[in-house]
Design a protein around this motif. Structure first.
Motif: not given
Length: 246
Positions: A71-83
């Protein structure tokens, strides 16, 4: 008085292996405060605690993760579709696996770490361009508005948005990841991942715990024994810990 989220605590059968995975995933380093505990935090002059990063603490437990979604999770960020594509490929090479949690056709990718803890690799979003590798910590809940009332009083982060579907905070300094309580349903199993909160210098841990009780939190006995932190649950039963100032 106020508290600040300083780390995400993940239970694991092998804290070292899970800690290494998350360090590689985030580009961070690892350390240990003792047997059975692996700390994952930024490198290059980072001093804990710091609002720029919510760190990860991996703690060994004897029980494996069940098939129930955390019920708790991390979302990771990206800067582009390629990334995004490159990050997903790199994470899979590190031992992550694709998982299906009912997400359907979405632009983000849902994965699980080597012990099955779910997380998401988001598509590029302007909101998360300056968060660092962790875009947000997401907590499933039944009533975001009720969670907003409790957590906005419990901590000093800035509440950015409240709707029937979610409640969103970020550090009052405007840096680091976001925290989002997302409407999904009723809590049914103990949390394998939880938040750790820390008082500010000059504040008193016992007074903060008493204040949280007045807000609707309850004390928890998880068999932790005589430890310097206090285990509690919010009004919907999400576990969290109030750490002691060292």
């Amino acid at each position: 008085m106020a508290l600040r989220p300083v780390q995400v605590n993940i239970k694991a059968l092998d804290d070292s292996a899970v800690g290494r995975f998350w360090a590689e995933a985030l580009g961070w380093g690892v350390s240990s405060e003792g047997p059975g505990v692996t700390n994952v935090e930024p490198v290059g002059g980072f001093v804990w605690p710091d609002p720029v990063a919510v760190c990860i603490d991996v703690v060994t437990v004897p029980e494996p993760k069940t098939s129930t979604k955390n019920r708790v999770h991390l979302d990771l960020a990206t800067t582009s579709a390629t990334h995004q594509a490159e990050l997903v490929a790199r994470l899979r090479a590190l031992g992550a696996t694709p998982v299906h949690v009912g997400q359907g056709d979405v632009p983000w990718t849902v994965l699980a770490d080597p012990e099955g803890n779910e997380f998401c690799v988001l598509e590029p979003r302007e909101t998360y361009r300056d968060t660092g590798p962790i875009a947000r910590v997401v907590v499933d809940c039944e009533d975001p508005r009720a969670m907003a009332r409790f957590w906005d009083e419990a901590m000093d982060w800035t509440l950015h948005e409240v709707t029937d579907d979610h409640a969103v905070w970020r550090s009052a300094k405007g840096v680091g990841p976001y925290l989002e309580f997302l409407r999904t349903g009723v809590k049914s199993v103990p949390d394998r991942v939880h938040l750790d909160l820390l008082p500010y210098p000059g504040d008193d841990q016992a007074a903060e715990v008493a204040r949280l009780r007045d807000l609707g939190a309850t004390d928890l006995d998880l068999g932790q024994g005589d430890v310097p932190w206090r285990c509690m649950a919010d009004p919907e039963g999400h576990e969290f810990c109030v750490l002691a100032l060292s």
